[in-house]
Design a protein around this motif. Structure first.
Motif, PDB file in Angstrom:
ATOM      1  N   VAL A 218     -46.658  -6.884 -39.924  1.00 20.99           N
ATOM      2  CA  VAL A 218     -47.114  -6.894 -41.316  1.00 20.99           C
ATOM      3  C   VAL A 218     -46.493  -8.079 -42.040  1.00 20.99           C
ATOM      4  O   VAL A 218     -45.369  -8.500 -41.743  1.00 20.99           O
ATOM      5  CB  VAL A 218     -46.746  -5.587 -42.045  1.00 20.99           C
ATOM      6  CG1 VAL A 218     -47.483  -4.405 -41.437  1.00 20.99           C
ATOM      7  CG2 VAL A 218     -45.240  -5.327 -42.015  1.00 20.99           C
ATOM      8  N   ASN A 219     -47.232  -8.616 -43.004  1.00 18.36           N
ATOM      9  CA  ASN A 219     -46.723  -9.681 -43.854  1.00 18.36           C
ATOM     10  C   ASN A 219     -46.069  -9.086 -45.083  1.00 18.36           C
ATOM     11  O   ASN A 219     -46.508  -8.041 -45.588  1.00 18.36           O
ATOM     12  CB  ASN A 219     -47.861 -10.612 -44.278  1.00 18.36           C
ATOM     13  CG  ASN A 219     -48.495 -11.313 -43.090  1.00 18.36           C
ATOM     14  OD1 ASN A 219     -47.797 -11.862 -42.243  1.00 18.36           O
ATOM     15  ND2 ASN A 219     -49.825 -11.287 -43.024  1.00 18.36           N
ATOM     16  N   PRO A 220     -45.022  -9.715 -45.594  1.00 18.09           N
ATOM     17  CA  PRO A 220     -44.330  -9.194 -46.774  1.00 18.09           C
ATOM     18  C   PRO A 220     -45.292  -9.025 -47.950  1.00 18.09           C
ATOM     19  O   PRO A 220     -46.108  -9.908 -48.241  1.00 18.09           O
ATOM     20  CB  PRO A 220     -43.271 -10.261 -47.076  1.00 18.09           C
ATOM     21  CG  PRO A 220     -43.087 -10.993 -45.796  1.00 18.09           C
ATOM     22  CD  PRO A 220     -44.403 -10.963 -45.097  1.00 18.09           C
ATOM     23  N   LYS A 223     -50.636  -4.729 -48.367  1.00 17.38           N
ATOM     24  CA  LYS A 223     -50.934  -3.306 -48.244  1.00 17.38           C
ATOM     25  C   LYS A 223     -51.650  -3.058 -46.927  1.00 17.38           C
ATOM     26  O   LYS A 223     -52.553  -3.806 -46.553  1.00 17.38           O
ATOM     27  CB  LYS A 223     -51.794  -2.833 -49.421  1.00 17.38           C
ATOM     28  CG  LYS A 223     -51.083  -2.872 -50.762  1.00 17.38           C
ATOM     29  CD  LYS A 223     -51.957  -2.311 -51.858  1.00 17.38           C
ATOM     30  CE  LYS A 223     -51.257  -2.406 -53.217  1.00 17.38           C
ATOM     31  NZ  LYS A 223     -50.027  -1.607 -53.250  1.00 17.38           N
ATOM     32  N   HIS A 244     -40.163   3.528 -45.971  1.00 20.15           N
ATOM     33  CA  HIS A 244     -41.423   3.203 -46.637  1.00 20.15           C
ATOM     34  C   HIS A 244     -42.080   4.477 -47.160  1.00 20.15           C
ATOM     35  O   HIS A 244     -42.068   5.508 -46.479  1.00 20.15           O
ATOM     36  CB  HIS A 244     -42.395   2.504 -45.674  1.00 20.15           C
ATOM     37  CG  HIS A 244     -42.002   1.107 -45.319  1.00 20.15           C
ATOM     38  ND1 HIS A 244     -40.966   0.823 -44.450  1.00 20.15           N
ATOM     39  CD2 HIS A 244     -42.506  -0.088 -45.714  1.00 20.15           C
ATOM     40  CE1 HIS A 244     -40.851  -0.494 -44.326  1.00 20.15           C
ATOM     41  NE2 HIS A 244     -41.772  -1.069 -45.079  1.00 20.15           N
ATOM     42  N   THR A 277     -47.186  -0.055 -48.348  1.00 19.59           N
ATOM     43  CA  THR A 277     -46.946  -1.383 -48.896  1.00 19.59           C
ATOM     44  C   THR A 277     -45.706  -1.971 -48.238  1.00 19.59           C
ATOM     45  O   THR A 277     -44.634  -1.351 -48.254  1.00 19.59           O
ATOM     46  CB  THR A 277     -46.751  -1.326 -50.425  1.00 19.59           C
ATOM     47  OG1 THR A 277     -47.913  -0.740 -51.024  1.00 19.59           O
ATOM     48  CG2 THR A 277     -46.546  -2.719 -50.998  1.00 19.59           C
ATOM     49  N   ALA A 278     -45.856  -3.156 -47.664  1.00 16.71           N
ATOM     50  CA  ALA A 278     -44.741  -3.809 -46.953  1.00 16.71           C
ATOM     51  C   ALA A 278     -43.819  -4.486 -47.975  1.00 16.71           C
ATOM     52  O   ALA A 278     -43.812  -5.707 -48.122  1.00 16.71           O
ATOM     53  CB  ALA A 278     -45.287  -4.819 -45.956  1.00 16.71           C
ATOM     54  N   ASN A 279     -43.046  -3.651 -48.650  1.00 19.56           N
ATOM     55  CA  ASN A 279     -42.218  -4.157 -49.763  1.00 19.56           C
ATOM     56  C   ASN A 279     -40.725  -3.981 -49.506  1.00 19.56           C
ATOM     57  O   ASN A 279     -39.923  -3.969 -50.435  1.00 19.56           O
ATOM     58  CB  ASN A 279     -42.598  -3.452 -51.064  1.00 19.56           C
ATOM     59  CG  ASN A 279     -42.494  -1.936 -50.982  1.00 19.56           C
ATOM     60  OD1 ASN A 279     -42.068  -1.395 -49.960  1.00 19.56           O
ATOM     61  ND2 ASN A 279     -42.894  -1.245 -52.034  1.00 19.56           N
ATOM     62  N   ARG A 280     -40.353  -3.843 -48.233  1.00 26.46           N
ATOM     63  CA  ARG A 280     -38.938  -3.694 -47.908  1.00 26.46           C
ATOM     64  C   ARG A 280     -38.386  -5.025 -47.406  1.00 26.46           C
ATOM     65  O   ARG A 280     -39.128  -5.999 -47.188  1.00 26.46           O
ATOM     66  CB  ARG A 280     -38.752  -2.615 -46.844  1.00 26.46           C
ATOM     67  CG  ARG A 280     -39.422  -1.295 -47.174  1.00 26.46           C
ATOM     68  CD  ARG A 280     -38.963  -0.696 -48.482  1.00 26.46           C
ATOM     69  NE  ARG A 280     -37.564  -0.279 -48.432  1.00 26.46           N
ATOM     70  CZ  ARG A 280     -36.899   0.248 -49.452  1.00 26.46           C
ATOM     71  NH1 ARG A 280     -37.491   0.388 -50.627  1.00 26.46           N
ATOM     72  NH2 ARG A 280     -35.651   0.616 -49.302  1.00 26.46           N
ATOM     73  N   TYR A 285     -38.925  -1.466 -38.432  1.00 20.03           N
ATOM     74  CA  TYR A 285     -38.818  -0.081 -38.871  1.00 20.03           C
ATOM     75  C   TYR A 285     -39.645   0.793 -37.935  1.00 20.03           C
ATOM     76  O   TYR A 285     -40.776   0.451 -37.574  1.00 20.03           O
ATOM     77  CB  TYR A 285     -39.346   0.067 -40.302  1.00 20.03           C
ATOM     78  CG  TYR A 285     -38.618  -0.784 -41.305  1.00 20.03           C
ATOM     79  CD1 TYR A 285     -37.528  -0.288 -42.008  1.00 20.03           C
ATOM     80  CD2 TYR A 285     -39.016  -2.105 -41.555  1.00 20.03           C
ATOM     81  CE1 TYR A 285     -36.850  -1.073 -42.943  1.00 20.03           C
ATOM     82  CE2 TYR A 285     -38.354  -2.894 -42.482  1.00 20.03           C
ATOM     83  CZ  TYR A 285     -37.264  -2.373 -43.167  1.00 20.03           C
ATOM     84  OH  TYR A 285     -36.607  -3.151 -44.087  1.00 20.03           O
ATOM     85  N   LEU A 309     -42.895  -1.003 -36.848  1.00 15.65           N
ATOM     86  CA  LEU A 309     -43.456  -1.807 -37.933  1.00 15.65           C
ATOM     87  C   LEU A 309     -42.530  -3.008 -38.113  1.00 15.65           C
ATOM     88  O   LEU A 309     -41.359  -2.838 -38.470  1.00 15.65           O
ATOM     89  CB  LEU A 309     -43.534  -0.990 -39.219  1.00 15.65           C
ATOM     90  CG  LEU A 309     -44.222  -1.652 -40.407  1.00 15.65           C
ATOM     91  CD1 LEU A 309     -45.735  -1.582 -40.255  1.00 15.65           C
ATOM     92  CD2 LEU A 309     -43.796  -0.983 -41.716  1.00 15.65           C
ATOM     93  N   TYR A 311     -41.863  -6.905 -39.739  1.00 16.04           N
ATOM     94  CA  TYR A 311     -42.236  -7.928 -40.718  1.00 16.04           C
ATOM     95  C   TYR A 311     -42.327  -9.288 -40.028  1.00 16.04           C
ATOM     96  O   TYR A 311     -41.473  -9.636 -39.200  1.00 16.04           O
ATOM     97  CB  TYR A 311     -41.211  -7.965 -41.843  1.00 16.04           C
ATOM     98  CG  TYR A 311     -41.372  -6.861 -42.864  1.00 16.04           C
ATOM     99  CD1 TYR A 311     -41.687  -7.157 -44.193  1.00 16.04           C
ATOM    100  CD2 TYR A 311     -41.210  -5.523 -42.505  1.00 16.04           C
ATOM    101  CE1 TYR A 311     -41.838  -6.144 -45.138  1.00 16.04           C
ATOM    102  CE2 TYR A 311     -41.357  -4.509 -43.430  1.00 16.04           C
ATOM    103  CZ  TYR A 311     -41.666  -4.821 -44.754  1.00 16.04           C
ATOM    104  OH  TYR A 311     -41.816  -3.813 -45.682  1.00 16.04           O
TER     105      TYR A 311
END
Length: 568
Positions: A218-220, A223, A244, A277-280, A285, A309, A311
């Protein structure tokens, strides 16, 4: 002059309707697929064995279509077992011959045989799935069925950057048909699975599994829509992603009022769409799943499956162990209930029926059959396990399918005396008399008038043990208007029904030691299986079938059987 004006007006209206229909058809697509059912050698948990697959894939191919599209799937059986394919959650409007459960809507496709399933998706969007509906082949024969909105429509939420099916399953080291046959011979509970899987892989908490662990990049900030499917044969599961939150936006190919949670509970047969949402902080993970097991003192697979998961902006060379989510305890009914009670449907013009024409009450649960002690009586206290609805343990025919018998008026295949209420009323979730533990066996169906508004109370029982049962209705989805614990009380519980925004499902988990109430409109003619989606329970008889009368006049009527329909 006045009459001519009316005629012109009617003609104009007709032209508008025709153009509107043509516009709908123009946007719809026709999809042709071929499913080759065949054996393949695979290695999991340090052991290699042959499994049954579709097109050599495990899980099988994901079908991505749109609302309104028509599908034609030709299934070629090159395996050594009979097989059918069920399109779980597809309503099959007027096309019951394409539904798939063996000996219900069709005879099985024999080795070397072929059958083409044809159906149109009508007013359904979201995530469904397909799977084998014969013996326990569902353990490895399954795949995702993704239904996108029509070309000129959008999701009722922000369009996600990524769209990922996440299919949860179970894995046995032994051949799954051998496991099933052993359970059927002995009358005992089947051997529990050796692992759970995510997209066919156990994950690196199991031996010999690190290299195959599924990884999602996933990209930072983006969604991601996770389409979570529980394809497990016999187990409800908790699912979470470390650090998450998950926003639940859909269940069983219907949209719901969004809500946020850190864990979902999903029963066999159910699907849940969540937005992550990749907001970490950049890292790795675990997404993980493990059992929600409700049978008192029952054995279950107490392991955890994982995928990763990751990043994309993770520092090169970083190979730290991913964080593991805090999953609930296996018997955490409070968390399971808290999740389910947050589900709310999106009200629309398809209102919940208030006037009920058929009010039914079905007990669901296990039972025990007395038999002579020996190798075939290895259940509790020298008995054999059974299961039933309203004390009837369902027996499938073998000479023909139920749908063929109904359509062609073939006598002697079934009777129409399935009881609408329990034959004997008792304290369903209390101490049940031993005299009620042994069910009757039969092929008993219940007939519904076309267009009837139906309500079914599903009541768990404490025969042998209370348990959470995922009950699936073929050919329909339904409103879940109420759920609770203990014995259903019509005088007090009915007043608390949700008739405003109940969730819409095709598979409902009846709470352990409790009840659930569903409503639907019998608007789809055919013969439809209604059963527990725990396959060991289905094999023991926890099912029944409805006949919904064929429509007449302007009402819906079912299509005639296709010429290539398999014969028994």
């Amino acid at each position: 002059m006045h009459k001519r004006s009316e005629m012109e007006t009617c003609l104009s209206c007709l032209i508008v309707v025709i153009l509107s229909l043509l516009s709908c058809f123009a946007n719809a697509e026709f999809h042709n697929y071929e499913f080759i059912v065949q054996e393949k050698s695979v290695t999991r948990l340090c052991r290699t064995k042959n499994i049954i697959t579709v097109n050599g894939q495990f899980p099988g191919p994901t079908l991505t279509v749109r609302n309104g599209d028509t599908l034609s799937i030709t299934v070629v059986n090159r395996a050594r077992y009979n097989v059918t394919i069920h399109w779980h959650g597809i309503r099959q409007m007027r096309t019951p011959w394409a539904d798939g459960p063996e000996y219900v809507t069709q005879c099985p496709i024999r080795p070397g045989g072929t059958y083409t399933y044809r159906f149109t998706i009508e007013n359904q969007e979201g995530t469904l799935w397909w799977h084998a509906h014969s013996k326990w082949l569902r353990a490895t024969v399954y795949g995702a069925l993704v239904i996108l909105p029509k070309q000129d429509s959008e999701f009722p939420f922000s369009h996600p950057k990524k769209d990922i099916p996440v299919i949860l399953g179970e894995w046995w080291k032994r051949d799954i048909i051998a496991v099933q046959r052993q359970a059927q011979f002995t009358g005992a509970a089947p051997n529990i699975s050796d692992a759970y899987t995510i997209n066919g892989q156990p994950g690196d908490l199991y031996r010999c599994s690190t290299q195959g662990t599924v990884k999602f990049l996933v990209n930072p900030g983006e969604k991601v829509l996770l389409r979570v499917i529980n394809a497990a044969l016999n187990q409800q599961l908790f699912f979470s992603v470390a650090n998450h939150m998950l926003t639940v936006v859909g269940i069983d190919a219907t949209y719901n009022k969004p809500f946020t949670t850190n864990v979902i509970m999903i029963g066999p047969g159910q699907t849940t769409n969540v937005i992550l949402t990749a907001n970490r902080s950049p890292g790795r993970y675990y997404m993980a799943a493990r059992a929600y097991a409700t049978v008192r003192n029952g054995q279950f697979d107490n392991t955890t499956t994982t995928a990763i998961l990751e990043y994309t902006n993770l520092n090169s060379g970083a190979n730290s162990r991913p964080s593991l989510p805090q999953l609930p305890a296996f018997n955490d009914t409070s968390t399971a209930t808290a999740f389910v009670t947050q589900l709310r449907g999106i009200p629309n013009n398809n209102r919940v029926p208030n006037q009920i024409d058929e009010s039914l009450f079905f007990t669901v649960g296990l039972g025990l059959v007395n038999c002579t002690p020996g190798p075939r009586c290895q259940g509790p206290n020298n008995t054999r396990f059974a299961a039933s609805m309203n004390n009837v343990s369902f027996v499938l025919p073998r000479r023909t399918s139920l749908l063929q018998a109904y359509y062609q008026n073939i006598p002697g295949i079934y009777t129409l005396d399935f009881p609408p209420v329990p034959p004997v009323q008792f304290d369903y979730t209390g101490n049940v008399s031993r005299g009620l533990w042994q069910p009757r066996f039969g092929t008993k169906l219940y007939k519904l008038k076309f267009g009837a508004n139906v309500q079914i109370v599903l009541q768990d029982t404490a025969i042998f043990s209370t348990e959470d049962h995922p009950i699936h209705l073929h050919g329909y989805h339904f409103w879940v208007v109420g759920q609770g614990f203990g014995n259903f009380n019509a005088q007090t519980d009915t007043a608390n029904f949700n008739l405003v925004d109940p969730p819409v499902r095709n598979t409902i988990d009846v709470p352990v030691g409790g009840w659930a109430v569903i409503r639907f409109v019998a608007d789809n003619p055919g013969v439809w299986l209604f059963h527990c989606h725990i396959d060991s329970h289905l094999a023991w008889g926890l099912s029944m079938s409805f006949i919904v009368e064929n429509g007449i006049g302007e009402k819906q009527t079912m299509e005639p059987p296709p010429p290539d329909l398999p014969q028994c």
